[in-house]
Design a protein around this motif. Structure first.
Motif, PDB file in Angstrom:
ATOM      1  N   TYR A 100       1.166   4.044  -3.012  1.00 23.66           N
ATOM      2  CA  TYR A 100       0.919   5.470  -2.762  1.00 23.66           C
ATOM      3  C   TYR A 100       2.101   6.315  -3.228  1.00 23.66           C
ATOM      4  CZ  TYR A 100       0.399   9.820  -0.134  1.00 23.66           C
ATOM      5  OH  TYR A 100       0.317  11.147   0.229  1.00 23.66           O
ATOM      6  N   LYS A 101       3.311   5.898  -2.903  1.00 26.87           N
ATOM      7  CA  LYS A 101       4.496   6.662  -3.256  1.00 26.87           C
ATOM      8  C   LYS A 101       4.670   6.744  -4.773  1.00 26.87           C
ATOM      9  CE  LYS A 101       8.476   8.714  -2.374  1.00 26.87           C
ATOM     10  NZ  LYS A 101       8.551  10.032  -1.695  1.00 26.87           N
ATOM     11  N   GLY A 155       0.810  -1.211   0.000  1.00 23.47           N
ATOM     12  CA  GLY A 155       0.000   0.000   0.000  1.00 23.47           C
ATOM     13  C   GLY A 155       0.845   1.263   0.000  1.00 23.47           C
ATOM     14  N   MET A 201       2.092   9.001  -6.412  1.00 22.26           N
ATOM     15  CA  MET A 201       2.420  10.404  -6.173  1.00 22.26           C
ATOM     16  C   MET A 201       3.573  10.861  -7.079  1.00 22.26           C
ATOM     17  SD  MET A 201       0.262  11.578  -3.981  1.00 22.26           S
ATOM     18  CE  MET A 201      -0.881  10.492  -4.866  1.00 22.26           C
TER      19      MET A 201
END
Length: 303
Positions: A190-191, A186, A194
């Protein structure tokens, strides 16, 4: 012991050995390819893969190989030495037997190495931010404690006592692995998403986003195999099915395949980068793509 229970136990042991031997062949081929690609990359770019990753892969390979050898030896003891039947079943049901203790110990080693590599990937993707890996490192410590307790329980229990008495420790170990995998995947997702948005804003193109999403797909696809196996073991253990012993025996080689698949795909990407010339692009886009590919390679080298 009834004849049906006897045949079930013996059949499960034979199934374990046959399936593990089959999967080990695929694992060995992919592992050899990964080692070759690492070596070729080092010769071409004068660079070396991260020592921790390479050492972990080698130890994982050795532990899986030792697990397979032990499985074949257990099969030999049961059917060649004891002649099958009730003596063989008693051997396989005796969790305190040295071969069984070695079997489960190697499973715990393979699980620990696999989860450690997952945490290392998270650490690299988040630019070596130590705060991000605090939670999974705590979970790893819990997993180590659970693994030690499981081995201790094996040394003093039979299979049927094991289901009732040491269930919390087995559950704790499996849930710990799922937490590490879920949290790390997760956070990596997310990283990378982004980063992809940032590259798109800078370059005005989706190419950088595409390169980063390729990395994300590689991670997610490969981690699904490990997660599915862990969930299968957890569910079958809670229900009390004998199939959990088969899944547990197969888990090291399945985890190994999951790990080396990531490195095999990354290695193929390296080979393509080394022998394919990029198409001319505008200066702004070139800067963006160079940055995204550099980040991508950093992520890939850390897996």
């Amino acid at each position: 012991m009834s004849s049906s229970s006897l045949s079930t136990v013996l059949a499960s042991v034979i199934t374990e050995a046959v399936l593990e031997l089959s999967l080990y062949g695929a694992f060995a081929v992919i592992f050899s390819a990964v080692v070759y690609l690492f070596w070729a990359r080092a010769l071409i770019s004068k660079d070396r893969p991260i020592f921790f990753v390479f050492l972990a892969l080698v130890i994982l390979f050795l532990s899986i190989t030792a697990h397979l050898i032990n499985a074949i030896y257990m099969l030999y003891l049961g059917f060649a030495h004891f002649g099958g039947g009730i003596p063989a079943a008693e051997l396989y049901l005796s969790l305190s037997a040295p071969t069984t203790l070695a079997h489960i110990s190697l499973v715990e080693v393979a699980t620990f190495i696999t989860d450690s590599l997952v945490i290392h990937r998270l650490y690299v993707v988040w630019s070596y931010n130590r705060r991000v890996v605090i939670f999974p490192l705590i979970i790893v410590l819990c997993q180590i404690v659970s693994g030690i307790h499981i081995i201790y329980d094996f040394s003093r229990e039979t299979l049927f006592d094991f289901y009732s008495l040491s269930n919390p420790w087995v559950t704790s170990s499996l849930v710990s692995s799922l937490l590490i995998s879920g949290y790390s995947s997760g956070m990596i997702m997310y990283k990378i998403l982004m980063m992809a948005r940032s590259f798109r804003r800078i370059s005005g193109s989706a190419n950088g986003k595409y390169h980063l999403r390729k990395v994300l797909v590689i991670i997610i696809e490969s981690s699904l195999l490990q997660t599915a196996m862990t969930v299968g073991i957890l569910v079958s253990f809670q229900i009390g099915l004998l199939v959990q012993s088969v899944l547990t025996a197969l888990s090291p080689v399945v985890f190994g395949i999951s790990v080396v698949l990531i490195h095999a795909r990354v290695g193929l990407g390296w080979a393509k980068d080394n022998y394919t010339e990029p198409m001319p692009t505008p200066i702004a886009l070139s800067v963006s793509l160079a940055t995204s590919r550099s980040e991508e390679r950093d992520l890939e080298r850390g897996k």
